[in-house]
Design an enzyme around this catalytic site. Structure first.
Site, short mmCIF file in Angstrom:
data_model
loop_
_atom_site.label_atom_id
_atom_site.label_comp_id
_atom_site.label_asym_id
_atom_site.label_seq_id
_atom_site.Cartn_x
_atom_site.Cartn_y
_atom_site.Cartn_z
CB CYS A 149 2.16 3.69 -8.27
SG CYS A 149 0.63 4.04 -7.37
N1 LIG Z 1 -3.09 5.52 -11.97
C1 LIG Z 1 -1.95 5.02 -11.51
O1 LIG Z 1 -0.97 5.75 -11.21
C2 LIG Z 1 -1.81 3.54 -11.33
C3 LIG Z 1 -0.55 3.02 -10.99
C4 LIG Z 1 -0.41 1.64 -10.81
C5 LIG Z 1 -1.51 0.81 -10.96
N2 LIG Z 1 -2.72 1.35 -11.27
C6 LIG Z 1 -3.86 0.43 -11.40
O2 LIG Z 1 -4.18 0.31 -12.78
C7 LIG Z 1 -5.58 0.12 -12.93
C8 LIG Z 1 -6.12 1.22 -13.86
O3 LIG Z 1 -5.88 2.46 -13.21
P1 LIG Z 1 -6.17 3.86 -13.89
O4 LIG Z 1 -5.64 4.86 -12.94
O5 LIG Z 1 -5.74 3.86 -15.29
O6 LIG Z 1 -7.80 3.85 -13.82
P2 LIG Z 1 -8.84 4.77 -14.58
O7 LIG Z 1 -8.15 5.99 -15.10
O8 LIG Z 1 -9.98 4.95 -13.64
O9 LIG Z 1 -9.29 3.87 -15.83
C9 LIG Z 1 -10.02 2.68 -15.67
C10 LIG Z 1 -10.28 2.05 -17.02
O10 LIG Z 1 -11.01 0.83 -16.84
C11 LIG Z 1 -12.17 0.84 -17.67
N3 LIG Z 1 -13.23 0.06 -17.01
C12 LIG Z 1 -13.86 0.32 -15.86
N4 LIG Z 1 -14.76 -0.65 -15.58
C13 LIG Z 1 -14.67 -1.55 -16.61
C14 LIG Z 1 -15.35 -2.75 -16.92
N5 LIG Z 1 -16.31 -3.23 -16.11
N6 LIG Z 1 -15.02 -3.43 -18.07
C15 LIG Z 1 -14.07 -2.93 -18.89
N7 LIG Z 1 -13.41 -1.77 -18.65
C16 LIG Z 1 -13.69 -1.10 -17.52
C17 LIG Z 1 -12.54 2.29 -17.80
O11 LIG Z 1 -13.36 2.45 -18.96
P3 LIG Z 1 -14.47 3.64 -19.06
O12 LIG Z 1 -13.68 4.93 -19.08
O13 LIG Z 1 -15.13 3.36 -20.36
O14 LIG Z 1 -15.34 3.50 -17.86
C18 LIG Z 1 -11.15 2.91 -17.96
O15 LIG Z 1 -10.69 2.73 -19.27
C19 LIG Z 1 -6.20 0.19 -11.53
O16 LIG Z 1 -6.42 -1.10 -11.05
C20 LIG Z 1 -5.12 0.90 -10.72
O17 LIG Z 1 -5.13 0.55 -9.36
C21 LIG Z 1 -2.90 2.68 -11.48
#
Ligand SMILES: NC(=O)c1ccc[n+]([C@@H]2O[C@H](COP(=O)([O-])OP(=O)(O)OC[C@H]3O[C@@H](n4cnc5c(N)ncnc54)[C@H](OP(=O)(O)O)[C@@H]3O)[C@@H](O)[C@H]2O)c1
Length: 339
Positions: A149
């Site tokens: 981001c």
């Molecule tokens: N948030 C942002 O603004 C943003 C921007 C750009 C990129 N990103 C990137 O996008 C990715 C996701 O970010 P997020 O903010 O959406 O994270 P998040 O809200 O913490 O969500 C993580 C997701 O991954 C799942 N998960 C965790 N461990 C897993 C496993 N071992 N196997 C399968 N599923 C698993 C979780 O499931 P459970 O809930 O069931 O544990 C949840 O659905 C990250 O790598 C982050 O760096 C995020």
């Protein structure tokens, strides 16, 4: 219609991906999964009540292969690279929102993410999913590594300068501020309301993994080494990134010339808006959209260019950009599902 899967549906980015895809005219969401979260989509996210009867399960490779043409991975880093190789081997296309395939070589990943890269062979196949710069490569990509981001806002803000970087730029300082959803949904005491509300702080100074990402892709564009100083801050808002970028100039150049350069660079881009001189982008103008808005100002002595760049971290900084990439990969209208 293509068949799309989303892994990580219970997280913030996964939520945004499905919100946008359920309204996309050219796709059908056929598979959703998470880790510990299971159940009907509308039980996990009640916003979808009456809109979908999808069921979320623990990730299953066989189902993902059988049910999908392309899979969005909205997973923590280190998990994406465990899942990606099998999907690619099965001929599926992958759009990874994590940082697992952004840094090269693998040793750089280990340095900044603190983990050994388990899939270094696919690093060279990954296309960086910043359409404004890598559109031509995206249409054939099997693996898209969606940008971070902060890097999205920073690289879009600095890319037009890169062509004249070595002649005019002395140094660049990126003062970056993000809302709390940037850190994901997982529990973290630093992110609870009482800690974030009415507060403002810097974090991971000189340790943030987005600094080498910004430098890597700006250097690629410049065909030479580009260094930046990058400091991230936590804003007490849910969504939005604002970066104030200070570019110290070693040679005088008029603001009008720089503005014309930016207007030309982004002339045909649907999601980058260069503001008229004298106007400043604001978070509220982009939150909820796939736009990146840019503003340009110069100090009276003509030595310091200030660029402001704003995006929604979950849309242009994650899910929206991922869908823009998918649209390019499949030859859809680039704005489909994002208007
Ligand atoms: N948030 C942002 O603004 C943003 C921007 C750009 C990129 N990103 C990137 O996008 C990715 C996701 O970010 P997020 O903010 O959406 O994270 P998040 O809200 O913490 O969500 C993580 C997701 O991954 C799942 N998960 C965790 N461990 C897993 C496993 N071992 N196997 C399968 N599923 C698993 C979780 O499931 P459970 O809930 O069931 O544990 C949840 O659905 C990250 O790598 C982050 O760096 C995020």
């Amino acid at each position: 219609m293509i068949k799309v899967g989303i892994v990580g549906i219970s997280g913030y980015s996964g939520y945004k991906v499905i919100s946008l895809l359920l309204k996309h005219p050219d796709v059908r969401v056929t598979y959703i999964s998470a880790n510990s979260t299971q159940g009907r989509l509308d039980a996990i996210w009640p916003q979808f009540r009456g809109q979908s009867d999808l069921f979320c399960e623990t990730y299953d490779l066989v189902k993902a292969k059988d049910l999908c043409d392309v899979i969005f991975l909205a997973l923590p880093h280190t998990i994406s690279m465990q899942i990606t190789p099998d999907l690619l081997r099965a001929g599926k296309r992958v759009i990874d929102l994590s940082g697992d395939y952004r840094l090269r070589p693998a040793s750089k990943y280990q340095q900044w993410y603190g983990a050994v890269h388990s899939d270094p062979r696919n690093l060279s196949r990954a296309v960086y999913g910043l359409p404004e710069i890598f559109r031509a490569k995206l249409s054939k990509a099997k693996l898209v590594t969606n940008p971070g981001c902060y890097p999205t806002a920073a690289i879009l803000a600095l890319a037009p300068l890169v062509s004249i970087h070595s002649q005019i730029v002395a140094s660049m300082i990126i003062d970056a501020k993000s809302g709390v959803t940037g850190a994901g949904k997982k529990a973290n005491v630093d992110l609870i309301f009482g800690e974030v509300n009415e507060n403002f702080k810097a974090y991971k100074v000189f340790k943030h993994q987005h600094a080498p990402e910004i430098e890597q892709y700006l250097s690629h564009l410049a065909e030479g080494e580009v260094g930046v100083t990058f400091v991230a801050h936590l804003l007490p808002v849910n969504c939005g990134i604002l970066e104030t970028i200070y570019v110290h100039l070693k040679k005088r150049i008029s603001l009008e010339k720089i503005h014309a350069l930016y207007q030309q660079f982004y002339k045909t881009e649907p999601f980058v808006r260069v503001y008229p001189l004298g106007e400043q982008p604001e978070l509220k103008n982009v939150v909820g959209t796939n736009f990146c808005d840019l503003g340009l100002t110069m100090n009276p002595k003509g030595q310091l260019l200030v660029i402001t760049s704003v995006i929604d971290n979950l849309i242009k900084g994650a899910a929206g950009q991922a869908i823009q990439n998918m649209n390019i990969m499949y030859g859809f209208d680039e704005q489909a599902g994002l208007k």
